[in-house]
Write a protein that holds these residues in place. Structure first.
Motif, PDB file in Angstrom:
ATOM      1  N   UNK A   1       0.863  -1.181   0.000  1.00  0.00           N
ATOM      2  CA  UNK A   1       0.000   0.000   0.000  1.00  0.00           C
ATOM      3  C   UNK A   1       0.904   1.236   0.000  1.00  0.00           C
ATOM      4  N   UNK A   2       0.697   2.121  -0.966  1.00  0.00           N
ATOM      5  CA  UNK A   2       1.606   3.259  -1.114  1.00  0.00           C
ATOM      6  C   UNK A   2       1.395   4.336  -0.057  1.00  0.00           C
ATOM      7  N   UNK A   3       2.401   5.192   0.045  1.00  0.00           N
ATOM      8  CA  UNK A   3       2.301   6.377   0.893  1.00  0.00           C
ATOM      9  C   UNK A   3       2.357   7.590  -0.033  1.00  0.00           C
ATOM     10  N   UNK A   4       1.853   8.728   0.412  1.00  0.00           N
ATOM     11  CA  UNK A   4       1.937   9.944  -0.395  1.00  0.00           C
ATOM     12  C   UNK A   4       3.238  10.654  -0.045  1.00  0.00           C
TER      13      UNK A   4
ATOM     14  N   UNK B   1      -6.180   4.674 -10.572  1.00  0.00           N
ATOM     15  CA  UNK B   1      -5.924   3.878  -9.379  1.00  0.00           C
ATOM     16  C   UNK B   1      -4.705   3.009  -9.665  1.00  0.00           C
ATOM     17  N   UNK B   2      -3.786   2.994  -8.725  1.00  0.00           N
ATOM     18  CA  UNK B   2      -2.593   2.170  -8.894  1.00  0.00           C
ATOM     19  C   UNK B   2      -2.483   1.176  -7.747  1.00  0.00           C
ATOM     20  N   UNK B   3      -2.083  -0.034  -8.100  1.00  0.00           N
ATOM     21  CA  UNK B   3      -1.790  -1.056  -7.107  1.00  0.00           C
ATOM     22  C   UNK B   3      -0.335  -1.460  -7.298  1.00  0.00           C
ATOM     23  N   UNK B   4       0.349  -1.683  -6.174  1.00  0.00           N
ATOM     24  CA  UNK B   4       1.769  -2.016  -6.208  1.00  0.00           C
ATOM     25  C   UNK B   4       1.982  -3.408  -5.634  1.00  0.00           C
ATOM     26  N   UNK B   5       2.809  -4.185  -6.336  1.00  0.00           N
ATOM     27  CA  UNK B   5       3.090  -5.552  -5.905  1.00  0.00           C
ATOM     28  C   UNK B   5       4.593  -5.821  -5.973  1.00  0.00           C
TER      29      UNK B   5
END
Length: 196
Positions: free
Chosen positions: A33-36, A114-118
């Protein structure tokens, strides 16, 4: 003659969040889950960059960082809001609803993504020994712990998908069936998974 999906699909099995492909390789996926970053102070940014540098140094194994981007389709949402506005009897709420639609229709919101990071990594065993399932699970879980520990120091939340085979299957389904998956979802009752 058409080949079945099963003949070209590279995945043999998904158990306890670990994917086994047809080559006998095992891999694991963690969602990050990303951070800003832009909202952080200079000191926080430096600490995050230092932690990320530590993450790259500590992970002495190959990994892939995947970013899945999807343009948000707000048309359905907007039509639902209009439907609710029509059914609303209070003029004040109708006005608020119309203002909300106006705000959403602005170029900046309508073109959001929307972006998801893996993070994806494979099991590796030194030497010429054949990789057993137990050895692969141990190797992948150790790597997952290392990735999780170091990325959490960067401020990210790391989601281990070990208990959610359906989430992995559903994401693969959506990736391979982009158009159909918008109309027809896959149900949890339509697959079988076994635990190690």
């Amino acid at each position: 003659m058409r080949k079945s999906i099963k003949s070209w699909f590279p995945i043999k099995n998904i158990n306890s969040g670990i994917i086994e492909n047809k080559k006998g390789e095992y891999l694991k996926i963690l969602e990050i889950l990303p951070i800003n970053f832009e909202l952080k102070s200079i000191e926080e940014k430096e600490a995050i960059l230092y932690s990320y540098k530590t993450f790259l140094k500590t992970c002495s194994f190959d990994l892939q960082i995947l970013i899945k981007s999807k343009k948000n389709d707000l048309e359905k949402h907007i039509s639902n809001v209009f439907k609710n506005i029509e059914e609303e009897s209070l003029d004040t709420l109708k006005l608020l609803g119309n203002e909300y639609v106006k705000m959403v229709n602005e170029k900046t919101l309508k073109n959001t993504i929307t972006r998801k990071f893996f993070v994806v990594f494979f099991a590796e065993i030194n030497g010429n020994r054949k990789l057993s399932r137990d050895m692969a699970v141990t190797d992948l879980n150790e790597k997952a712990s290392k990735v999780k520990l170091t990325l959490e120091k960067c401020g990210n939340e790391v989601i281990d998908l070990s208990e959610d085979n359906f989430y992995i299957i559903n994401n693969l389904y959506k990736e391979l069936n982009r158009n159909i998956s918008e109309i027809q979802s896959i149900g949890e009752d339509k697959y079988e998974c076994q635990k190690y």
